[in-house]
Design an enzyme around this catalytic site. Structure first.
Site, PDB file in Angstrom:
ATOM      1  N   LYS A 201       0.968  -1.105  -0.203  1.00 20.34           N
ATOM      2  CA  LYS A 201      -0.047  -0.355  -0.327  1.00 20.34           C
ATOM      3  C   LYS A 201       1.349   1.145   0.291  1.00 20.34           C
ATOM      4  O   LYS A 201       0.473   1.806  -0.261  1.00 20.34           O
ATOM      5  CB  LYS A 201      -0.918   0.558   1.302  1.00 20.34           C
ATOM      6  CG  LYS A 201      -2.118  -0.946   1.501  1.00 20.34           C
ATOM      7  CD  LYS A 201      -3.425  -0.547   2.281  1.00 20.34           C
ATOM      8  CE  LYS A 201      -4.871  -1.161   2.079  1.00 20.34           C
ATOM      9  NZ  LYS A 201      -5.369  -1.343   2.622  1.00 20.34           N
ATOM     10  N   ARG A 202       2.061   1.089   0.653  1.00 19.93           N
ATOM     11  CA  ARG A 202       3.166   2.498   0.902  1.00 19.93           C
ATOM     12  C   ARG A 202       3.000   2.929  -0.868  1.00 19.93           C
ATOM     13  O   ARG A 202       3.275   4.560  -1.239  1.00 19.93           O
ATOM     14  CB  ARG A 202       3.748   2.110   1.335  1.00 19.93           C
ATOM     15  CG  ARG A 202       4.330   2.296   2.628  1.00 19.93           C
ATOM     16  CD  ARG A 202       6.092   1.804   3.292  1.00 19.93           C
ATOM     17  NE  ARG A 202       6.632   0.192   2.808  1.00 19.93           N
ATOM     18  CZ  ARG A 202       7.586   0.179   1.452  1.00 19.93           C
ATOM     19  NH1 ARG A 202       8.322   0.961   1.345  1.00 19.93           N
ATOM     20  NH2 ARG A 202       7.957  -0.775   1.325  1.00 19.93           N
TER      21      ARG A 202
END
Ligand code: GLU
Length: 412
Positions: A201-202
């Site tokens: 998700k980063r």
């Protein structure tokens, strides 16, 4: 007959990585007039997430990656027990505190020719250990159910992420033990984030359902995903699903890891949004409930023209609401004294225009830029509350003088 499968474990909502695997399998099957099978591998009850299976099917259906057959492993427990018994009988497996373990060979090598990059992958058997095939709760392990099903479902090619390379020696030894011919293996290189670390998700990589909610079109997502580790060998980027089916070949899958680039996905989405016929775009923009209520009062002609104008500036479908909020909502645009004065000047100048059109509006703004020493962004700020947005003169022409003045009057 080519038969491939995807075998998702229902442990979460599918992301770009496992959905790309689904796409490659689908394309390979359709290109070869073969079959595409969906098998839910739900034998790990600890990691089971109830809404996951539904999400898996929803994503595949939304993207149009329709399966020919579907199986759910928890409904097939008797089959795995029967095959585990066979191995016990042949002494290729043994019971160990309630669980059944498979005996791995201790010498020699296990190798296979991987279809991706046509390279041979080998493991020394002495590095491998005996492993559980049936747990004490009667459920098979992933490794075992996966192989039994690939055999029974007549899978010819196993196309999956390269995180499964380390399990493949176990699988191959199971095929040997049963005297079954293993399928062709094709391990896809893992997708990396921009920092070349495992995608997360980063890096802006979210579940596929999230992208749908954010206003991404399936055409854009498919086109973006297909290029993560594959290209047709020409300089082509834009491809419809039919073209992908026509062009897809495992020999063109890259061995290097592709890098996930959200900007690229946005670019594809903008491209596909601009291809949409107006009626289709209109049905897809899906404005918020409050916006919908206000839009209802708007003349259809004005709405259509606004949509056509916004189409040139949208990156996602949700952008329509963002780009037009100043028109439909009583948005609070807080102006300072100087800006209020400029708004007043705008009102006077717009009243003085004979024909309120794109060209005359632009001319008026240009004149004020000179006489007042302001910038175009100042007008954006006054009218829309933001510094950029829809091409302003065109947007105001579409709204007409009366509505434009109405908006400006609210600002002072
Ligand atoms: N159940 C495995 C997964 O979660 C399947 C791996 C395979 O395709 O063999 O992806």
């Amino acid at each position: 007959m080519i038969r491939v499968r995807i075998a998702p474990s229902p442990t979460g909502i599918p992301h770009i990585g496992n959905t790309r695997t689904a796409l490659f399998n689908f394309l390979f099957a359709r290109h070869n007039r073969g079959q595409f099978i969906l098998r839910i591998e739900d034998t790990d009850r600890v990691r089971y997430v109830p809404e996951s299976e539904k999400a898996i099917c929803e994503i595949l259906e939304w993207l149009g990656l329709l399966w020919d057959e579907k199986y759910v492993q928890s409904g097939r427990l008797d089959i795995y027990r029967e095959y585990a018994d066979k191995l016990l009988k042949n002494e290729m497996a043994y019971k160990d505190e309630g669980a059944v373990r498979f005996k791995m060979p201790k010498e020699g090598k296990t190798s296979w020719a991987d279809e991706v990059g046509k390279k041979t992958i080998s493991f020394e058997n002495k590095t491998q250990e005996d492993f559980v095939i049936l747990k004490s709760d009667g459920f098979p392990t992933y490794n075992f159910a996966n192989v039994v099903d690939d055999y029974l479902m007549k899978i010819t090619h196993v196309i999956r992420g390269d995180e499964f390379i380390s399990s493949t020696p176990k699988h191959i030894q199971l095929y040997k033990a049963f005297d079954w011919k293993p399928p062709v293996f094709a391990h896809l290189p893992v997708i990396l984030g921009s920092d070349r670390q495992k995608l997360s998700k980063r890096h802006g990589a979210e579940s596929v359902l999230y992208y749908r909610e954010q206003g991404y079109l399936k055409e854009a997502l498919l086109n973006f995903m297909v290029l993560l580790g594959w290209n047709p060998g020409e300089d082509r980027e834009i491809m419809s699903i039919d073209e992908m089916v026509r062009l897809f070949d495992l020999k063109d899958v890259n061995t290097a890891s592709p890098v996930f680039d959200i900007k690229k996905l946005e670019w594809f989405n903008g491209h596909y949004i601009r291809q949409l016929p107006i009626e289709e775009l209109k049905s897809k923009i899906n404005p918020s409930a409050s916006l919908r209520a206000r839009i209802k009062n708007l003349d259809t002609k004005i709405l259509d023209e606004l949509i056509i104008l916004a189409q040139t500036r949208m990156t996602t479908l949700n952008d329509f609401s963002e780009l037009t909020r100043w028109i439909f909502e009583e948005s609070e645009v807080l102006l300072n004294e100087k800006e209020k004065q400029l708004a007043q000047k705008l009102i006077e100048a717009f009243l003085a225009i004979e024909q309120f059109s794109n060209e005359t509006i632009l001319q008026t703004l240009k004149t004020l830029i000179k006489t007042e020493g302001v910038k175009m962004s100042n007008f954006y700020k006054i009218i829309t509350g933001k510094e950029t947005g829809l091409p302003l003169p065109q947007a105001l022409e579409i709204l007409g003088r009366e509505k434009t003045l109405g908006i400006l009057k609210k600002r002072i």
